[in-house]
Write a protein that holds these residues in place. Structure first.
Motif, short mmCIF file in Angstrom:
data_model
loop_
_atom_site.label_atom_id
_atom_site.label_comp_id
_atom_site.label_asym_id
_atom_site.label_seq_id
_atom_site.Cartn_x
_atom_site.Cartn_y
_atom_site.Cartn_z
N ILE A 1 -23.39 8.90 61.91
CA ILE A 1 -22.90 7.84 61.04
C ILE A 1 -24.03 7.35 60.14
O ILE A 1 -25.16 7.14 60.57
CB ILE A 1 -22.33 6.67 61.88
CG1 ILE A 1 -21.13 7.16 62.71
CG2 ILE A 1 -21.90 5.51 60.99
CD1 ILE A 1 -20.62 6.13 63.70
N THR A 2 -23.71 7.17 58.88
CA THR A 2 -24.68 6.72 57.89
C THR A 2 -25.24 5.35 58.29
O THR A 2 -24.49 4.44 58.67
CB THR A 2 -24.03 6.63 56.51
OG1 THR A 2 -23.55 7.92 56.14
CG2 THR A 2 -25.03 6.15 55.45
N GLY A 3 -26.57 5.22 58.19
CA GLY A 3 -27.22 3.95 58.50
C GLY A 3 -27.53 3.74 59.97
O GLY A 3 -27.97 2.65 60.35
N ASP A 4 -27.36 4.78 60.80
CA ASP A 4 -27.62 4.62 62.23
C ASP A 4 -29.11 4.75 62.51
O ASP A 4 -29.70 5.81 62.25
CB ASP A 4 -26.85 5.68 63.02
CG ASP A 4 -26.73 5.33 64.49
OD1 ASP A 4 -27.65 4.70 65.03
OD2 ASP A 4 -25.71 5.69 65.10
N HIS B 1 -10.62 9.61 53.89
CA HIS B 1 -10.73 9.86 52.46
C HIS B 1 -12.19 10.07 52.13
O HIS B 1 -13.08 9.87 52.97
CB HIS B 1 -10.15 8.70 51.64
CG HIS B 1 -10.81 7.38 51.90
ND1 HIS B 1 -10.47 6.55 52.96
CD2 HIS B 1 -11.82 6.74 51.25
CE1 HIS B 1 -11.20 5.46 52.95
NE2 HIS B 1 -12.06 5.56 51.92
N ASP B 2 -12.46 10.50 50.91
CA ASP B 2 -13.83 10.69 50.46
C ASP B 2 -14.29 9.45 49.70
O ASP B 2 -13.49 8.67 49.18
CB ASP B 2 -13.94 11.93 49.56
CG ASP B 2 -13.70 13.23 50.32
OD1 ASP B 2 -14.06 13.27 51.52
OD2 ASP B 2 -13.14 14.17 49.74
N THR B 3 -15.60 9.28 49.64
CA THR B 3 -16.17 8.13 48.97
C THR B 3 -17.54 8.49 48.43
O THR B 3 -18.10 9.55 48.76
CB THR B 3 -16.28 6.92 49.94
OG1 THR B 3 -16.63 5.74 49.21
CG2 THR B 3 -17.33 7.17 51.00
N VAL B 4 -18.07 7.61 47.60
CA VAL B 4 -19.46 7.74 47.15
C VAL B 4 -20.20 6.52 47.69
O VAL B 4 -19.82 5.38 47.42
CB VAL B 4 -19.55 7.78 45.61
CG1 VAL B 4 -21.03 7.78 45.18
CG2 VAL B 4 -18.84 9.02 45.07
N HIS B 5 -21.24 6.78 48.47
CA HIS B 5 -22.01 5.70 49.08
C HIS B 5 -23.48 5.90 48.78
O HIS B 5 -24.04 6.97 49.04
CB HIS B 5 -21.79 5.67 50.59
CG HIS B 5 -22.60 4.63 51.29
ND1 HIS B 5 -22.38 3.28 51.10
CD2 HIS B 5 -23.63 4.73 52.18
CE1 HIS B 5 -23.24 2.60 51.84
NE2 HIS B 5 -24.01 3.45 52.49
N GLU B 6 -24.10 4.86 48.17
CA GLU B 6 -25.51 4.91 47.82
C GLU B 6 -25.82 6.14 46.97
O GLU B 6 -26.86 6.78 47.11
CB GLU B 6 -26.39 4.91 49.08
CG GLU B 6 -26.22 3.69 49.97
CD GLU B 6 -26.78 2.42 49.32
OE1 GLU B 6 -27.68 2.54 48.48
OE2 GLU B 6 -26.28 1.32 49.66
N GLY B 7 -24.87 6.48 46.07
CA GLY B 7 -25.08 7.58 45.15
C GLY B 7 -24.83 8.96 45.72
O GLY B 7 -25.05 9.97 45.04
N HIS B 8 -24.35 9.03 46.97
CA HIS B 8 -24.10 10.33 47.61
C HIS B 8 -22.63 10.46 47.98
O HIS B 8 -21.99 9.48 48.38
CB HIS B 8 -24.96 10.48 48.87
CG HIS B 8 -26.43 10.41 48.62
ND1 HIS B 8 -27.16 11.48 48.13
CD2 HIS B 8 -27.31 9.39 48.77
CE1 HIS B 8 -28.42 11.13 48.01
NE2 HIS B 8 -28.54 9.87 48.38
N GLU B 9 -22.10 11.67 47.85
CA GLU B 9 -20.73 11.92 48.25
C GLU B 9 -20.65 11.98 49.77
O GLU B 9 -21.40 12.71 50.42
CB GLU B 9 -20.22 13.23 47.64
CG GLU B 9 -20.08 13.19 46.12
CD GLU B 9 -19.47 14.45 45.57
OE1 GLU B 9 -19.29 15.41 46.36
OE2 GLU B 9 -19.17 14.49 44.36
#
Length: 324
Positions: A258-261, A223-231
């Protein structure tokens, strides 16, 4: 392997051990006393004379080593190391399931599974052995320090082999969730196969394009999400092999690390005690038939996802070593 340690665990941590080598009649050992050998073996890391004076080296029967004890070949000694001060890793270890044989936890990011290197007291095994009063608690598989989510541990030595064999034989169905940039819909689902190799001393795995594949993962859009203000997109990852950093490298192969890597696509100068940016990778589910009684088992992580950086237990130390 040595006999059973004569020293009890300390803070949930087993005593370390060393063994003198067998004596070679053609090349006699240059050590007169056991202290001489320990100096050669451990003197770079500990004050051997002080350890002997404080009776911290003991033999198989618990007798402390003497300062002038003669060298003997093929002899075991046990001792407890001095540990460095460790920054406390924030976040709770969630107990998802507990019974006579196994404990399934939801591990927070940044917490090591086993004591190693700079992370000893701040590890799942050491913390839970002490907290739960289970001195033989052992993980049945590995979860990277930066990865969050489900980890299965066995409560006693007698249960280790059957549950570890489940993971070694790849008969456990595992899924992960990861946050990354969106991929076009026509590129998913995708099966990523390549050859990965981890060299000693290197923080990252190598992708060897000229070698036959030894790793495989299925990547699907969840699914889609918003993380740290970004889609962003949330992906469901199903590994079919278990190479080090496999999912992180496979997401990079698709062009969406992956985000945060802090390692992929580039190594970032992040302190090992900086807990502000969690890797957005969660071990989400485990399914298997119990190897002892055949009962179907299924567990899911309870941790909110995407993962929110935990409130620090104390100020992080200045950057000194990078994280993996």
């Amino acid at each position: 392997m040595p006999p059973r340690s004569p020293l009890p665990q300390r803070n949930g941590l087993d005593a370390a051990w060393v063994r003198t080598p067998d004596r070679d009649p053609h090349h006699p050992a240059p050590w007169v006393t056991m202290r001489d050998w320990l100096d050669a073996k451990l003197g770079e890391h500990i004050d051997v004379a002080e350890f002997i004076r404080d009776e911290r080296f003991v033999g198989h029967d618990g007798t402390p080593l003497g300062h002038d004890d003669a060298y003997e070949a093929n002899t075991f000694f046990w001792f407890h190391r001095d540990l460095r001060d460790e920054t406390e890793v924030p976040g709770e270890i969630g107990i998802v399931h507990r019974d006579e044989r196994i404990i399934v936890i939801d591990k927070p990011p940044f917490l090591s599974t086993i004591p190693r290197g700079r992370h000893v007291m701040q590890s799942v095994v050491v913390k839970l052995r002490a907290e739960l009063g289970l001195p033989e608690l052992t993980p049945a598989h590995r979860l990277d320090r930066l990865t969050s989510g489900l980890l299965l541990l066995t409560t006693e030595r007698r249960w280790r082999a059957p549950y570890q064999e489940l993971f070694q034989s790849r008969t456990v169905h595992k899924t992960y969730l990861a946050v990354a940039d969106r991929l076009p819909a026509d590129r998913l689902p995708a099966t990523v196969e390549n050859h990965l190799r981890k060299q000693h001393g290197s923080r990252r795995v190598q992708h060897l394009a000229d070698q036959p594949a030894n790793s495989r993962s299925l990547v699907e859009h969840s699914h889609d999400t918003v993380h740290e203000g970004h889609e962003r997109a949330v992906y469901r990852l199903t590994p079919h092999t278990g190479k080090t950093h496999q999912l992180r490298q496979h997401m990079l192969t698709l062009g969406v690390p992956i985000t945060g890597d802090p390692l992929y696509p580039e190594i970032l100068p992040v302190s090992i005690d900086d807990f502000t940016v969690p890797l957005q990778l969660l071990a989400h589910s485990l399914r298997f038939d119990d190897p002892v009684d055949g009962t179907p088992r299924a567990f899911e992580a309870t941790r909110a996802f995407p993962i929110v950086a935990p409130a620090p237990a104390q100020d992080p130390l200045p950057a000194q070593d990078t994280i993996d």
